[in-house]
Write a protein that holds these residues in place. Sequence first.
Motif, PDB file in Angstrom:
ATOM      1  N   SER A 134      37.197  40.580  50.144  1.00 51.48           N
ATOM      2  CA  SER A 134      37.388  41.387  48.938  1.00 51.48           C
ATOM      3  C   SER A 134      38.489  40.835  48.046  1.00 51.48           C
ATOM      4  O   SER A 134      38.619  41.250  46.887  1.00 51.48           O
ATOM      5  N   ILE A 135      39.272  39.893  48.584  1.00 52.78           N
ATOM      6  CA  ILE A 135      40.319  39.282  47.766  1.00 52.78           C
ATOM      7  C   ILE A 135      39.708  38.550  46.569  1.00 52.78           C
ATOM      8  O   ILE A 135      40.307  38.479  45.499  1.00 52.78           O
ATOM      9  N   LYS A 136      38.469  38.036  46.754  1.00 49.82           N
ATOM     10  CA  LYS A 136      37.806  37.330  45.659  1.00 49.82           C
ATOM     11  C   LYS A 136      37.456  38.291  44.522  1.00 49.82           C
ATOM     12  O   LYS A 136      37.497  37.914  43.349  1.00 49.82           O
ATOM     13  N   LEU A 137      37.112  39.533  44.907  1.00 48.99           N
ATOM     14  CA  LEU A 137      36.833  40.534  43.876  1.00 48.99           C
ATOM     15  C   LEU A 137      38.095  40.860  43.083  1.00 48.99           C
ATOM     16  O   LEU A 137      38.054  41.062  41.867  1.00 48.99           O
ATOM     17  N   LEU A 138      39.221  40.917  43.793  1.00 51.82           N
ATOM     18  CA  LEU A 138      40.487  41.169  43.110  1.00 51.82           C
ATOM     19  C   LEU A 138      40.823  40.033  42.156  1.00 51.82           C
ATOM     20  O   LEU A 138      41.323  40.247  41.055  1.00 51.82           O
ATOM     21  N   TYR A 139      40.541  38.784  42.617  1.00 55.42           N
ATOM     22  CA  TYR A 139      40.824  37.630  41.775  1.00 55.42           C
ATOM     23  C   TYR A 139      39.989  37.653  40.494  1.00 55.42           C
ATOM     24  O   TYR A 139      40.455  37.217  39.434  1.00 55.42           O
ATOM     25  N   SER A 140      38.754  38.147  40.612  1.00 55.18           N
ATOM     26  CA  SER A 140      37.858  38.133  39.447  1.00 55.18           C
ATOM     27  C   SER A 140      38.034  39.361  38.558  1.00 55.18           C
ATOM     28  O   SER A 140      37.457  39.440  37.483  1.00 55.18           O
ATOM     29  N   SER A 141      38.820  40.333  39.007  1.00 51.65           N
ATOM     30  CA  SER A 141      39.038  41.564  38.231  1.00 51.65           C
ATOM     31  C   SER A 141      40.125  41.332  37.189  1.00 51.65           C
ATOM     32  O   SER A 141      40.889  40.371  37.267  1.00 51.65           O
ATOM     33  N   PRO A 142      40.233  42.257  36.232  1.00 50.22           N
ATOM     34  CA  PRO A 142      41.278  42.113  35.199  1.00 50.22           C
ATOM     35  C   PRO A 142      42.679  42.509  35.689  1.00 50.22           C
ATOM     36  O   PRO A 142      43.632  42.505  34.913  1.00 50.22           O
ATOM     37  N   VAL A 143      42.772  42.865  36.972  1.00 48.31           N
ATOM     38  CA  VAL A 143      44.064  43.276  37.525  1.00 48.31           C
ATOM     39  C   VAL A 143      44.906  42.026  37.788  1.00 48.31           C
ATOM     40  O   VAL A 143      44.434  41.044  38.374  1.00 48.31           O
ATOM     41  N   THR A 144      46.166  42.061  37.383  1.00 46.35           N
ATOM     42  CA  THR A 144      47.042  40.902  37.576  1.00 46.35           C
ATOM     43  C   THR A 144      47.586  40.866  39.004  1.00 46.35           C
ATOM     44  O   THR A 144      47.577  41.879  39.726  1.00 46.35           O
ATOM     45  N   ASN A 145      48.054  39.681  39.375  1.00 42.94           N
ATOM     46  CA  ASN A 145      48.648  39.530  40.709  1.00 42.94           C
ATOM     47  C   ASN A 145      49.832  40.477  40.898  1.00 42.94           C
ATOM     48  O   ASN A 145      50.010  41.089  41.959  1.00 42.94           O
ATOM     49  N   THR A 146      50.649  40.578  39.864  1.00 39.06           N
ATOM     50  CA  THR A 146      51.833  41.442  39.949  1.00 39.06           C
ATOM     51  C   THR A 146      51.426  42.892  40.151  1.00 39.06           C
ATOM     52  O   THR A 146      52.035  43.610  40.958  1.00 39.06           O
ATOM     53  N   GLN A 147      50.381  43.336  39.458  1.00 43.27           N
ATOM     54  CA  GLN A 147      49.919  44.714  39.614  1.00 43.27           C
ATOM     55  C   GLN A 147      49.394  44.971  41.027  1.00 43.27           C
ATOM     56  O   GLN A 147      49.649  46.024  41.615  1.00 43.27           O
ATOM     57  N   ILE A 148      48.681  43.997  41.548  1.00 43.33           N
ATOM     58  CA  ILE A 148      48.143  44.150  42.908  1.00 43.33           C
ATOM     59  C   ILE A 148      49.281  44.310  43.916  1.00 43.33           C
ATOM     60  O   ILE A 148      49.290  45.233  44.734  1.00 43.33           O
TER      61      ILE A 148
END
Length: 764
Positions: free
Chosen positions: A96-110
Amino acid sequence: MKTIINIAKTELQKLFYSPVAWLILIIFFFQAALVFTKSYEGMVQAMAYGLKWPGMTNTIYTSQLGSLFGSIPTYLYLYIPLLTMNLMSREISSGSIKLLYSSPVTNTQIILGKYLSIVLFGGIMVLTTGAFAVYGIVTINHVDILLILCAMLGTFLLICAYGAIGLFMSSITSYTVVAAMGTLGIFSLLAYVRTIGQDIEIVRDITYWFAITGRVNTFISGMLTTEDIFYFLLVIALFLGLTIIKLQSGRQKTSTVIKWGKYFAMIFMVMLLGFISSRPTLKKYADLSATKTNTLTKSSQDVISKLSGGLMITTYVNMYDNNSFRFPPIVIKSDMERYEQYVRFKPEIKLKYKYYFQHIPGSFLEGQFPKLSTQKRLDTLKKINKWKFDILPYSEISKEVDLKSEGFRVVTLLERENGKRAFLRLFDDNSVLPSEAETTAAFKRLTTNIPLVGFVKGHGERESSNNTDRGFSMIAQDKTFRFSLLNQGFDFMDVNLSKPVTSKVNILVIAELNKTMSDGEEANLNDFISRGGNLVILGGAGHQEFMNPIVSKLGVQFLPGRLVKPTEKVSQDLLTLNPTKEAEQFSFHLREMSRQKAPLTMPATSALAFTEDKGYKVTTLFKSDAKGGWNEVETTNFSTETAHMNVAAGELEKAYPTVLALSRRIGNKEQKIVIAGNADFIANGELSTNRKNVGSGNFFFINAIFYWLSDEMVPIDMRRKPLPDDSLNVGESAWDIAAIIFKWVLPILLIIVAIVIWVRRKGR
């Protein structure tokens, strides 16, 4: 910010739907309940015995031994890895990390969202301890609320720091067990790092700052410092920053050099900020304890306030001294903490340590390696202990300091910019290290002319250099004895009355003359008295004829014979005396002596008689018991004979004064004189004697008289405000119910809540 909060909510839901999180919360609360109830139980029992317990808040909540918040850090580090091991590793392993990477959410927000969930959970853990805090606030009279809140804040910051470390480890592996073990590894590294590079000053400052061990202790003790607050904030920022960099490297390809460069830049920046925040001139302090127990006494603060300019504190460590093991480079930073309270009020203080070698006869090395030379013994020690730091021969430092007079023992030299110096010593007792009293006394030598005590000699008196049981060397000049006048802030000298007493002498001690003074000597003594000099005059059985010509001019007389009170426990002519009511008003030392039921022990004591027609105000500090004691004038050999009261010989059962304090005004000065019917109470033998079933409060009395005679200059007044939280307003039966609630009812309620939430989750 909204995205961060939404991520935190999602993660928090996952945590509370997980049996692991509930199990951690329940076990954490149960362990805390066990510690709290055990500690509180002790206070309830003390109240049942009718005892007062000053500092009850500290005993229950913040002491390092068995208190609530003192115990929590010892097992807290085990829980956080279990909470954080899934935060990122679950995303990596499931893909699911790949989904996070492709989302508009930034690394800092995650990262901040996931971290916020751990912070909130940690806050809940700390809030559960609020149940114990609230109970104490309600039931402890004059409870120290800020002390408890400060300890809770420290515990919360520790959880936050642990959480950031756990989140980082979870981001670098897909295996949850590896993440948990890696987190524990980082914890161990942050504990071990304080031992790295301790031989190099700049490295020592950085690595010691990085260590997490003991960081929460200042909070638990009720002290807030900017250094500790910045430490936790910087550690949190470091590991969150490293986690964000790790996520970025997985989201966008960068060269290895750039990636590692970011890691090192982050670490370097935190180390630099940490080093800056630990500088004494930048540190700020707030002692939140009710009676400021983490702060120097007012007396010490007054002394430090008079120290202008720079101050160097140099500890000279002779590797041949038996105490050298206390000061290797690896513990220098810990030893420096002894001076933290002084540095707080004088940031210009500089501390350094110098290692040298010089043979000391009778040292442990001499017995361990009897056939080796001084140099070879040192070489052997270097090889065995793997010492890498410089150890100089004494000849190379002898020009800067004379340590021969100190017996080449480990000693600390205090030196001002103006050249004034003073030694601070170690002592041959269980504590070894100097306390605030001795430390401040040494500082005081740098700021003022300290009192000079003169010991009269030439008539068979007890001399200051006499090492026998009857001598005064311990109380006068023994450098290894904590309570010697020398270590408590006095100087001393021997005085021969064949010459006028120098005006430098503030206090003159005359102890048990064995022959009469000459007319010239008596004239010099009278001159000292007439100009208002302070005195200690100590008599004793058998010395009355030589002592009475001196004290008669003061309106005092040593009566013939000696005081006795036959008992089965001690010698019949040993008196154990408690301060009079007048004495308790006269000196706070004597009030404490009375409170602790520590008597003054006086063997072979003469009774005193006095009149007040010589212009002196007379205060009776001690007197013999009116019941069972009398002034024996017939018996002479108390080793083989038993004294019996003979009324016909004038032996009457009544109380006799044994210690008097005389005072009068001479110009703008108050003259002070102490007269005692015995000199043994400050002699080497009496001060080093331990009798079965008989305690001794002689040191209280010694401090009392010399504090008074020195016009309250030294020994340093170490009084603090009494701790007000000394009692409970809850009884045994009420506490029994509360203990059951804390240990069983509340944990069971948490279990029920966990089951209900888990069942509802499964139902959905």
